[in-house]
Design a protein around this motif. Structure first.
Motif, PDB file in Angstrom:
ATOM      1  N   CYS A  75       0.821  -1.213   0.000  1.00  0.00           N
ATOM      2  CA  CYS A  75       0.000   0.000   0.000  1.00  0.00           C
ATOM      3  C   CYS A  75       0.855   1.264   0.000  1.00  0.00           C
ATOM      4  O   CYS A  75       0.319   2.363  -0.215  1.00  0.00           O
ATOM      5  CB  CYS A  75      -0.934   0.001   1.209  1.00  0.00           C
ATOM      6  SG  CYS A  75      -2.326  -1.146   1.050  1.00  0.00           S
ATOM      7  N   GLY A  76       2.164   1.140   0.288  1.00  0.00           N
ATOM      8  CA  GLY A  76       3.056   2.284   0.171  1.00  0.00           C
ATOM      9  C   GLY A  76       3.404   2.972   1.473  1.00  0.00           C
ATOM     10  O   GLY A  76       3.845   4.125   1.458  1.00  0.00           O
ATOM     11  N   THR A  77       3.265   2.300   2.607  1.00  0.00           N
ATOM     12  CA  THR A  77       3.646   2.910   3.881  1.00  0.00           C
ATOM     13  C   THR A  77       5.139   2.698   4.137  1.00  0.00           C
ATOM     14  O   THR A  77       5.775   1.822   3.541  1.00  0.00           O
ATOM     15  CB  THR A  77       2.842   2.288   5.032  1.00  0.00           C
ATOM     16  OG1 THR A  77       3.159   0.900   5.135  1.00  0.00           O
ATOM     17  CG2 THR A  77       1.353   2.437   4.805  1.00  0.00           C
ATOM     18  N   GLY A  78       5.683   3.503   5.068  1.00  0.00           N
ATOM     19  CA  GLY A  78       7.092   3.386   5.417  1.00  0.00           C
ATOM     20  C   GLY A  78       7.322   2.376   6.525  1.00  0.00           C
ATOM     21  O   GLY A  78       6.383   1.806   7.092  1.00  0.00           O
ATOM     22  N   PRO A  79       8.599   2.149   6.879  1.00  0.00           N
ATOM     23  CA  PRO A  79       8.933   1.165   7.914  1.00  0.00           C
ATOM     24  C   PRO A  79       8.310   1.489   9.272  1.00  0.00           C
ATOM     25  O   PRO A  79       7.875   0.576   9.986  1.00  0.00           O
ATOM     26  CB  PRO A  79      10.467   1.215   7.966  1.00  0.00           C
ATOM     27  CG  PRO A  79      10.883   1.760   6.638  1.00  0.00           C
ATOM     28  CD  PRO A  79       9.812   2.709   6.233  1.00  0.00           C
ATOM     29  N   ALA A  80       8.257   2.765   9.664  1.00  0.00           N
ATOM     30  CA  ALA A  80       7.695   3.119  10.975  1.00  0.00           C
ATOM     31  C   ALA A  80       6.208   2.783  11.028  1.00  0.00           C
ATOM     32  O   ALA A  80       5.708   2.214  12.023  1.00  0.00           O
ATOM     33  CB  ALA A  80       7.923   4.606  11.262  1.00  0.00           C
ATOM     34  N   ALA A  81       5.466   3.121   9.972  1.00  0.00           N
ATOM     35  CA  ALA A  81       4.041   2.799   9.937  1.00  0.00           C
ATOM     36  C   ALA A  81       3.813   1.298   9.906  1.00  0.00           C
ATOM     37  O   ALA A  81       2.882   0.774  10.548  1.00  0.00           O
ATOM     38  CB  ALA A  81       3.393   3.464   8.719  1.00  0.00           C
ATOM     39  N   LEU A  82       4.657   0.564   9.183  1.00  0.00           N
ATOM     40  CA  LEU A  82       4.530  -0.891   9.146  1.00  0.00           C
ATOM     41  C   LEU A  82       4.681  -1.486  10.533  1.00  0.00           C
ATOM     42  O   LEU A  82       3.926  -2.390  10.929  1.00  0.00           O
ATOM     43  CB  LEU A  82       5.573  -1.478   8.184  1.00  0.00           C
ATOM     44  CG  LEU A  82       5.693  -3.011   8.168  1.00  0.00           C
ATOM     45  CD1 LEU A  82       4.380  -3.646   7.744  1.00  0.00           C
ATOM     46  CD2 LEU A  82       6.833  -3.442   7.225  1.00  0.00           C
ATOM     47  N   GLU A  83       5.637  -0.980  11.314  1.00  0.00           N
ATOM     48  CA  GLU A  83       5.836  -1.495  12.660  1.00  0.00           C
ATOM     49  C   GLU A  83       4.636  -1.197  13.557  1.00  0.00           C
ATOM     50  O   GLU A  83       4.282  -2.000  14.429  1.00  0.00           O
ATOM     51  CB  GLU A  83       7.122  -0.911  13.268  1.00  0.00           C
ATOM     52  CG  GLU A  83       7.538  -1.566  14.586  1.00  0.00           C
ATOM     53  CD  GLU A  83       7.729  -3.066  14.447  1.00  0.00           C
ATOM     54  OE1 GLU A  83       7.398  -3.787  15.417  1.00  0.00           O
ATOM     55  OE2 GLU A  83       8.192  -3.527  13.378  1.00  0.00           O
ATOM     56  N   GLU A  84       3.980  -0.054  13.356  1.00  0.00           N
ATOM     57  CA  GLU A  84       2.779   0.251  14.125  1.00  0.00           C
ATOM     58  C   GLU A  84       1.666  -0.757  13.826  1.00  0.00           C
ATOM     59  O   GLU A  84       0.969  -1.217  14.740  1.00  0.00           O
ATOM     60  CB  GLU A  84       2.301   1.671  13.807  1.00  0.00           C
ATOM     61  CG  GLU A  84       3.199   2.772  14.373  1.00  0.00           C
ATOM     62  CD  GLU A  84       2.706   4.159  13.970  1.00  0.00           C
ATOM     63  OE1 GLU A  84       1.717   4.235  13.187  1.00  0.00           O
ATOM     64  OE2 GLU A  84       3.307   5.151  14.422  1.00  0.00           O
ATOM     65  N   TRP A  85       1.483  -1.090  12.562  1.00  0.00           N
ATOM     66  CA  TRP A  85       0.467  -2.077  12.203  1.00  0.00           C
ATOM     67  C   TRP A  85       0.779  -3.425  12.845  1.00  0.00           C
ATOM     68  O   TRP A  85      -0.112  -4.098  13.373  1.00  0.00           O
ATOM     69  CB  TRP A  85       0.396  -2.241  10.683  1.00  0.00           C
ATOM     70  CG  TRP A  85      -0.312  -1.122   9.985  1.00  0.00           C
ATOM     71  CD1 TRP A  85       0.247  -0.017   9.411  1.00  0.00           C
ATOM     72  CD2 TRP A  85      -1.720  -0.989   9.807  1.00  0.00           C
ATOM     73  NE1 TRP A  85      -0.717   0.797   8.881  1.00  0.00           N
ATOM     74  CE2 TRP A  85      -1.948   0.224   9.098  1.00  0.00           C
ATOM     75  CE3 TRP A  85      -2.813  -1.772  10.160  1.00  0.00           C
ATOM     76  CZ2 TRP A  85      -3.217   0.655   8.744  1.00  0.00           C
ATOM     77  CZ3 TRP A  85      -4.083  -1.343   9.798  1.00  0.00           C
ATOM     78  CH2 TRP A  85      -4.288  -0.146   9.110  1.00  0.00           C
ATOM     79  N   ARG A  86       2.035  -3.825  12.828  1.00  0.00           N
ATOM     80  CA  ARG A  86       2.405  -5.098  13.452  1.00  0.00           C
ATOM     81  C   ARG A  86       2.162  -5.084  14.952  1.00  0.00           C
ATOM     82  O   ARG A  86       1.670  -6.062  15.539  1.00  0.00           O
ATOM     83  CB  ARG A  86       3.887  -5.388  13.168  1.00  0.00           C
ATOM     84  CG  ARG A  86       4.208  -5.790  11.744  1.00  0.00           C
ATOM     85  CD  ARG A  86       5.714  -5.878  11.578  1.00  0.00           C
ATOM     86  NE  ARG A  86       6.116  -6.481  10.326  1.00  0.00           N
ATOM     87  CZ  ARG A  86       7.368  -6.515   9.905  1.00  0.00           C
ATOM     88  NH1 ARG A  86       8.329  -5.973  10.634  1.00  0.00           N
ATOM     89  NH2 ARG A  86       7.670  -7.088   8.741  1.00  0.00           N
ATOM     90  N   THR A  87       2.510  -3.979  15.597  1.00  0.00           N
ATOM     91  CA  THR A  87       2.359  -3.885  17.054  1.00  0.00           C
ATOM     92  C   THR A  87       0.894  -3.987  17.458  1.00  0.00           C
ATOM     93  O   THR A  87       0.538  -4.718  18.395  1.00  0.00           O
ATOM     94  CB  THR A  87       2.963  -2.563  17.560  1.00  0.00           C
ATOM     95  OG1 THR A  87       4.351  -2.517  17.221  1.00  0.00           O
ATOM     96  CG2 THR A  87       2.796  -2.442  19.062  1.00  0.00           C
ATOM     97  N   VAL A  88       0.031  -3.250  16.769  1.00  0.00           N
ATOM     98  CA  VAL A  88      -1.394  -3.296  17.105  1.00  0.00           C
ATOM     99  C   VAL A  88      -1.945  -4.698  16.877  1.00  0.00           C
ATOM    100  O   VAL A  88      -2.735  -5.211  17.675  1.00  0.00           O
ATOM    101  CB  VAL A  88      -2.173  -2.262  16.270  1.00  0.00           C
ATOM    102  CG1 VAL A  88      -3.682  -2.410  16.494  1.00  0.00           C
ATOM    103  CG2 VAL A  88      -1.729  -0.851  16.644  1.00  0.00           C
ATOM    104  N   ARG A  89      -1.534  -5.359  15.807  1.00  0.00           N
ATOM    105  CA  ARG A  89      -2.002  -6.716  15.557  1.00  0.00           C
ATOM    106  C   ARG A  89      -1.598  -7.663  16.683  1.00  0.00           C
ATOM    107  O   ARG A  89      -2.395  -8.488  17.140  1.00  0.00           O
ATOM    108  CB  ARG A  89      -1.440  -7.225  14.220  1.00  0.00           C
ATOM    109  CG  ARG A  89      -1.925  -8.622  13.866  1.00  0.00           C
ATOM    110  CD  ARG A  89      -1.021  -9.315  12.874  1.00  0.00           C
ATOM    111  NE  ARG A  89      -1.387 -10.722  12.769  1.00  0.00           N
ATOM    112  CZ  ARG A  89      -1.012 -11.653  13.628  1.00  0.00           C
ATOM    113  NH1 ARG A  89      -0.249 -11.339  14.684  1.00  0.00           N
ATOM    114  NH2 ARG A  89      -1.399 -12.918  13.475  1.00  0.00           N
ATOM    115  N   ARG A  90      -0.342  -7.554  17.141  1.00  0.00           N
ATOM    116  CA  ARG A  90       0.114  -8.423  18.239  1.00  0.00           C
ATOM    117  C   ARG A  90      -0.682  -8.166  19.516  1.00  0.00           C
ATOM    118  O   ARG A  90      -1.022  -9.099  20.255  1.00  0.00           O
ATOM    119  CB  ARG A  90       1.604  -8.209  18.493  1.00  0.00           C
ATOM    120  CG  ARG A  90       2.512  -8.656  17.350  1.00  0.00           C
ATOM    121  CD  ARG A  90       3.969  -8.634  17.755  1.00  0.00           C
ATOM    122  NE  ARG A  90       4.849  -8.691  16.603  1.00  0.00           N
ATOM    123  CZ  ARG A  90       5.578  -7.680  16.155  1.00  0.00           C
ATOM    124  NH1 ARG A  90       5.522  -6.507  16.776  1.00  0.00           N
ATOM    125  NH2 ARG A  90       6.354  -7.826  15.099  1.00  0.00           N
TER     126      ARG A  90
END
Length: 398
Positions: A75-90
């Motif tokens: 979708c075109g997000t950066g590494p910091a945003a990707l880590e936020e998505w992973r954290t919320v999922r966990r």
């Protein structure tokens, strides 16, 4: 991707449903189609089939982390945003029960009953069919006969034909008890039966027996009818006369479920590609065709008015139990897209759609759920000896 608009933030999600809603918003923010997302993921070295993205966004369960990673990056997000998505999922996965929306780290305790009943009413019981009813009268207990050798309490003479006790022979001269018969000439009572129980049931007893017997017979009839219907449907019969199945051949076809008026199709307006059995009169999305793939295998091609050309298949190589049978873009290496169309029965009753190279083997494309209902979905299931819900024929389509 709208210029100047920030990507959706996953940190406000309090449940899997809210998390999936933000993923959908992320896709909308990217402005990319499923095909474009799949191509961008492939360029980055990720695997992101179009049908997998559609399934992920149409469910209410958390996606796998590797799938989430491929999707968010595409979708075109950066590494910091990707880590936020992973954290919320966990965090959501760790909560399991998903708890109270106001406190993401703690599940809500069970609320006590706001108005407990201090004097609960006892559970209603059905009246005893053998118990005395309001219209039933109690019969007087039969009088006990006087003991042997004792005159009746009322002073009445003994029964006619029966000598007084003083004139009866002594016990040593009387015949054994087993050879004695009652004065009335009736046969003796069976051992263990009450001596004072009437030998012939009266009208009240016969009425009670009939009252209990009628419901029992009715219940037995209903059970028998239900078992017969289930067996009837399991055999693939739904009141349609048998017809000679059409053998598979290359070209345009209408795939019919044997013994029914159902054909294969999708629910238009959805994005999952899931295949259902639908009334043949309403089938037509997508249009199907058979194409030979060599070595006795076939491809089932689809032509969808919204998504274009595709192929029917099973995701994840058919390794997932109950994998859905769905239409998607052709050429996905993670899907099973070739099938053997195997005749079944003598004479042939229909053809099984058997995934070629599926793991585990021994699976068949099957109508699951209520096989007599429209919009029951198709999925991979073990091939059954009676082939119930697993036989198809391939009518020529003009």
């Amino acid at each position: 991707m709208t210029p100047g608009e920030h990507a959706p933030d996953p940190r406000g999600a309090r449940s899997p449903a809210e998390f999936l809603a933000r993923l959908q918003a992320l896709k909308d923010w990217s402005g990319l189609t499923y095909r474009e997302l799949s191509a961008r993921a492939e360029a980055r070295g990720d695997v992101l089939p179009r049908s997998t993205v559609a399934n992920m966004l149409s469910r209410a369960t958390l996606p796998r982390e590797e799938l989430l990673t491929a999707f968010v990056r595409a979708c075109g997000t950066g590494p910091a945003a990707l880590e936020e998505w992973r954290t919320v999922r966990r965090e959501l996965e760790g909560r399991r029960g998903y708890g109270d929306a106001s406190d993401p780290g703690e599940a809500a305790p069970e609320a006590p009953d706001p108005d407990p009943d201090p004097d609960p009413v006892p559970e209603e019981r059905h009246p005893d069919p053998e118990g005395p009813g309001p219209a039933r009268e109690q019969l007087p207990a039969p009088e006990e006969p006087p003991a042997s050798g004792e005159p009746p309490a009322s002073g009445e003479p003994p029964a006619s034909g029966e000598p007084p006790a003083s004139e009866q022979p002594p016990a040593s001269e009387q015949p054994p008890a087993s050879e004695q018969l009652p004065a009335s000439g009736e046969p003796p009572v069976w051992p263990g039966a009450p001596a004072d129980e009437p030998r012939n049931p009266g009208p009240g007893a016969r009425f009670r027996i009939r009252r209990l017997l009628v419901p029992a017979v009715a219940v037995a009839a209903l059970v028998f009818a239900g078992v017969s219907v289930v067996a009837f449907l399991r055999d693939g019969h739904t009141g349609h006369p048998p017809r000679t199945p059409t053998a598979p051949a290359a070209g345009d076809v209408r795939i019919r479920v044997v013994g029914t008026d159902f054909c294969l199709g999708e629910r238009r307006g959805t994005r999952s590609g899931q295949v259902y059995q639908v009334p043949c009169a309403a089938a037509g999305v997508p249009l199907y065709a058979l194409a030979e793939a060599g070595d006795g295998r076939w491809r089932i091609a689809s032509d969808h008015p919204d998504y274009g050309a595709g192929c029917s298949g099973l995701p994840s190589g058919g390794r997932v139990p109950g994998a859905p049978y769905e239409d998607s873009e052709c050429g996905d290496p993670t899907r099973v897209e070739e099938f053997s169309l195997e005749p079944h029965g003598t004479p042939v009753r229909g053809y099984r759609i058997v995934p070629a190279g599926s793991a585990p083997p021994g699976g068949c494309v099957t109508v699951v759920g209520d096989r007599a209902a429209a919009w029951s979905r198709l999925a991979q299931a073990p091939c059954a000896p009676d082939a119930a819900g697993q036989l198809f024929d391939f009518d020529r389509r003009d």
